[in-house]
Design a protein around this motif. Structure first.
Motif, PDB file in Angstrom:
ATOM      1  N   ASN A  65       5.922  14.368 -15.262  1.00  0.00           N
ATOM      2  CA  ASN A  65       4.680  13.982 -14.610  1.00  0.00           C
ATOM      3  C   ASN A  65       3.663  13.563 -15.677  1.00  0.00           C
ATOM      4  O   ASN A  65       3.131  14.403 -16.404  1.00  0.00           O
ATOM      5  CB  ASN A  65       4.147  15.161 -13.782  1.00  0.00           C
ATOM      6  N   GLU A  66       3.400  12.266 -15.747  1.00  0.00           N
ATOM      7  CA  GLU A  66       2.490  11.719 -16.762  1.00  0.00           C
ATOM      8  C   GLU A  66       1.099  12.336 -16.680  1.00  0.00           C
ATOM      9  O   GLU A  66       0.472  12.590 -17.706  1.00  0.00           O
ATOM     10  CB  GLU A  66       2.388  10.197 -16.615  1.00  0.00           C
ATOM     11  N   GLN A  67       0.609  12.552 -15.457  1.00  0.00           N
ATOM     12  CA  GLN A  67      -0.740  13.108 -15.278  1.00  0.00           C
ATOM     13  C   GLN A  67      -0.816  14.527 -15.849  1.00  0.00           C
ATOM     14  O   GLN A  67      -1.738  14.862 -16.578  1.00  0.00           O
ATOM     15  CB  GLN A  67      -1.123  13.118 -13.787  1.00  0.00           C
ATOM     16  N   ALA A  99      -0.668  14.412 -19.566  1.00  0.00           N
ATOM     17  CA  ALA A  99      -1.960  13.965 -20.105  1.00  0.00           C
ATOM     18  C   ALA A  99      -2.945  15.133 -20.161  1.00  0.00           C
ATOM     19  O   ALA A  99      -3.727  15.252 -21.108  1.00  0.00           O
ATOM     20  CB  ALA A  99      -2.522  12.822 -19.261  1.00  0.00           C
ATOM     21  N   ASN A 136       9.526  14.213 -23.530  1.00  0.00           N
ATOM     22  CA  ASN A 136       8.151  13.744 -23.345  1.00  0.00           C
ATOM     23  C   ASN A 136       7.139  14.773 -23.844  1.00  0.00           C
ATOM     24  O   ASN A 136       6.107  14.404 -24.403  1.00  0.00           O
ATOM     25  CB  ASN A 136       7.887  13.405 -21.881  1.00  0.00           C
ATOM     26  N   GLY A 141       4.683  13.973 -26.766  1.00  0.00           N
ATOM     27  CA  GLY A 141       3.268  14.045 -26.387  1.00  0.00           C
ATOM     28  C   GLY A 141       2.442  14.964 -27.254  1.00  0.00           C
ATOM     29  O   GLY A 141       1.498  14.529 -27.909  1.00  0.00           O
TER      30      GLY A 141
END
Length: 179
Positions: free
Chosen positions: A55-57, A60, A107, A111
């Motif tokens: 989940n990119e959100q 982030a 990721n 990240g």
């Protein structure tokens, strides 16, 4: 935690204090000066790695949290509360822990792992430290050469070879030592 050791002479028991890093919030860590816990802060997020990874959100949000950690460490360094070396150590250890704990989550590793490791920054403190080391080495070479000159056992070329200094430097030392 209670630690129990059974020996031939009996049983020895004692309590061992344990810190559960997952129970400390970032606010607790910074307000109580427990900066040593920052590398282990990632454990409080470990159960959500799968979510962050997909989940990119959410990823982030985690990145923003680690950006906040970096900013707070910068502020502590600027205020003189921690040194550049201590800050860098905390960041590098955090990167090491993240790489180990998040091995299966590409990721997450990219990240925040990349954010907390990266290339070693050449800080002013590190530059000064390295300069001091170099100067110390050169002073030791000069002291060795001066002792050899005083003893007059070897020719200048050999003193230069053994001390790691140039012949011209040895000649300058010789002139200074006779003044």
């Amino acid at each position: 935690m209670r630690y129990v050791i059974k020996t031939p002479g009996g049983i020895v028991e004692y309590d061992v204090p344990i810190i559960k890093t997952q129970e400390y919030s970032l606010e607790d860590i910074f307000s109580k000066g427990l900066l040593l816990l920052i590398p282990f802060y990632i454990f409080s997020h470990e159960k959500n790695f799968k979510v962050y990874n997909n989940n990119e959100q959410k990823l982030a949000e985690l990145k923003a949290e680690y950006q906040n950690i970096l900013k707070r460490l910068d502020k502590l360094e600027q205020e003189g509360i921690i040194g550049a070396f201590d800050k860098r150590t905390i960041i590098e250890l955090s990167g090491d822990v993240i790489r180990e704990v998040a091995q299966k989550y590409e990721n997450v590793q990219k990240g925040i792992g990349g954010m907390m490791s990266g290339t070693l920054l050449e800080t002013e403190a590190r530059t000064i430290l390295n300069r001091g080391k170099d100067e110390g080495r050169n002073e030791n070479k000069k002291e060795t050469a001066l002792r050899m000159l005083r003893d007059r056992v070897l020719p200048i070329e050999k003193i230069a070879e053994y001390s790691g200094l140039g012949v011209a430097e040895i000649e300058q030392l010789e002139e200074l030592s006779t003044v």
